[in-house]
Design an enzyme around this catalytic site. Structure first.
Site, PDB file in Angstrom:
ATOM      1  N   HIS A 157      60.588  59.522  18.149  1.00  0.00           N
ATOM      2  CA  HIS A 157      60.710  58.761  19.399  1.00  0.00           C
ATOM      3  C   HIS A 157      60.059  59.492  20.566  1.00  0.00           C
ATOM      4  CE1 HIS A 157      63.209  55.978  17.269  1.00  0.00           C
ATOM      5  NE2 HIS A 157      64.106  56.900  16.988  1.00  0.00           N
ATOM      6  N   LYS A 203      32.845  31.433  61.305  1.00  0.00           N
ATOM      7  CA  LYS A 203      31.675  31.930  62.029  1.00  0.00           C
ATOM      8  C   LYS A 203      30.826  32.835  61.141  1.00  0.00           C
ATOM      9  CE  LYS A 203      34.118  31.684  66.430  1.00  0.00           C
ATOM     10  NZ  LYS A 203      34.716  32.462  67.537  1.00  0.00           N
TER      11      LYS A 203
END
Length: 362
Positions: free
Chosen positions: A124, A3
């Site tokens: 690290h 619609k």
């Protein structure tokens, strides 16, 4: 027939055909809003992925999108998508790798916390040594002293100009990268004696508003931890308070622990990190590791201070710290058993400050 446009179901992949057909038949070709939104999400995800491929194509051709030698390990491919030349000028050395870039990012985030002459050594993504002192050479020597073993192959960074005296001292150490805002000509000549050593001139500070990580079949996005957690906002909760130099040390330690992997404990004395325990599964283990490491390198912990990235759920860390000679503690607080740790400090003459700000870093 739909619609209006809001009733349209967008099918964007042949992989959706069967599921959609089953759904349509089951619901007599009626669709609800959630179903349509899910299909719309998948459609726009496909479009955005297509746009990323276009971005990568043009980025690679202009040098912004850079293919790296490999990822964390040689069997993993990797790329960097960004203009690193906007932040650094590479003055010497080989191409930056995936792991190098992670360490560089961690290094500049850490050093950005400090305004006084400071030198840090990272391995690290964690600081294995860091110190603030009157000169670059002194702060380097203090940082190196904290863990000479881990400094091997590390990332060196300072927030001040590197002169020939400092360059001479660090030249005997094998390290991957050095980062500084400036170098004297003589210092550069010394540091360039190793052809593969990466020398970066830090041109510009970057403060990320958000951090993004990929997980599972999606991603996580959060605001970056950019808060300045300074001692003038802390709360003294013990009978004993710090001397001025100890409060400076506590603030120094708290800046480091903010950038250390959780669970994290950092020990400091005279603006020199003596040791840390990072990435541990319990706070007690992090503290014990830090104490043992400090003793390994012959540091006297009497009069030192301790920072924790999160609260103490029990008073055991206070008891262990006090026995080791630690005299002041900073932590965020927030445990329902905070008072037990406060009482343990009062019994032992240890000062404790609560910041109200947790710094988890996973």
């Amino acid at each position: 027939a739909a619609k209006n446009f809001s009733d349209v179901s967008i099918i964007s992949s042949q992989n959706q055909y069967k599921d959609c057909l089953d759904y349509f038949i089951k619901n007599k070709f009626e669709t609800d809003l959630n179903f349509r939104r899910r299909l719309a999400f998948e459609a726009f995800s496909n479009i955005s992925e297509y746009d990323i491929h276009i971005e990568e194509f043009f980025g690679e051709s202009t040098g912004i999108y850079k293919k790296l030698r490999y990822g964390e390990n040689p069997h993993q491919s990797a790329v960097f998508n960004g203009d690193i030349g906007d932040i650094f000028e590479k003055l010497n050395g080989k191409e930056l790798s995936y792991n190098n870039l992670l360490d560089v990012d961690a290094s500049i985030r850490l050093i950005s916390e400090f305004t006084h002459t400071t030198f840090a050594i990272l391995k690290h993504n964690n600081a294995c040594g860091i110190s603030s002192a009157s000169s670059v050479i002194t702060s380097y020597l203090n940082a190196f002293e904290a863990d000479p073993l881990s400094a091997f192959g590390g990332i060196l960074i300072t927030n001040k100009k590197v002169d020939s005296n400092a360059a001479n001292e660090m030249n005997s150490l094998f390290f991957e990268i050095i980062i500084a805002p400036d170098y004297t000509d003589k210092a550069l000549s010394i540091l360039k004696s190793k052809k593969n050593r990466i020398i970066l001139l830090h041109k510009k500070q970057v403060q990320k508003k958000f951090t993004v990580r990929s997980i599972l079949n999606g991603s996580l996005k959060q605001e970056s931890d950019n808060i300045k957690n300074l001692s003038n906002k802390w709360k003294l909760v013990t009978k004993v308070k710090c001397k001025k130099n100890q409060l400076i040390d506590l603030e120094f330690a708290n800046k480091i622990v903010k950038h250390s992997k959780s669970n994290a404990i950092v020990l400091v004395k005279d603006q020199q990190m003596l040791s840390s325990g990072v990435g541990q599964t319990s706070r007690v283990d992090a503290l014990k590791f830090a104490i043992d490491k400090a003793k390994t390198f012959k540091f006297d912990l009497a009069g030192s201070v301790m920072a924790s990235d999160a609260f103490f759920p029990f008073p055991d860390c206070i008891e262990i710290a006090s026995e080791a000679g630690i005299s002041a503690v900073v932590q965020p607080g927030g445990s329902i058993k905070d008072q037990l740790s406060i009482d343990a400090c009062d019994e032992r003459g240890v000062a404790m400050y609560l910041t109200g700000i947790r710094h988890f870093y996973h």
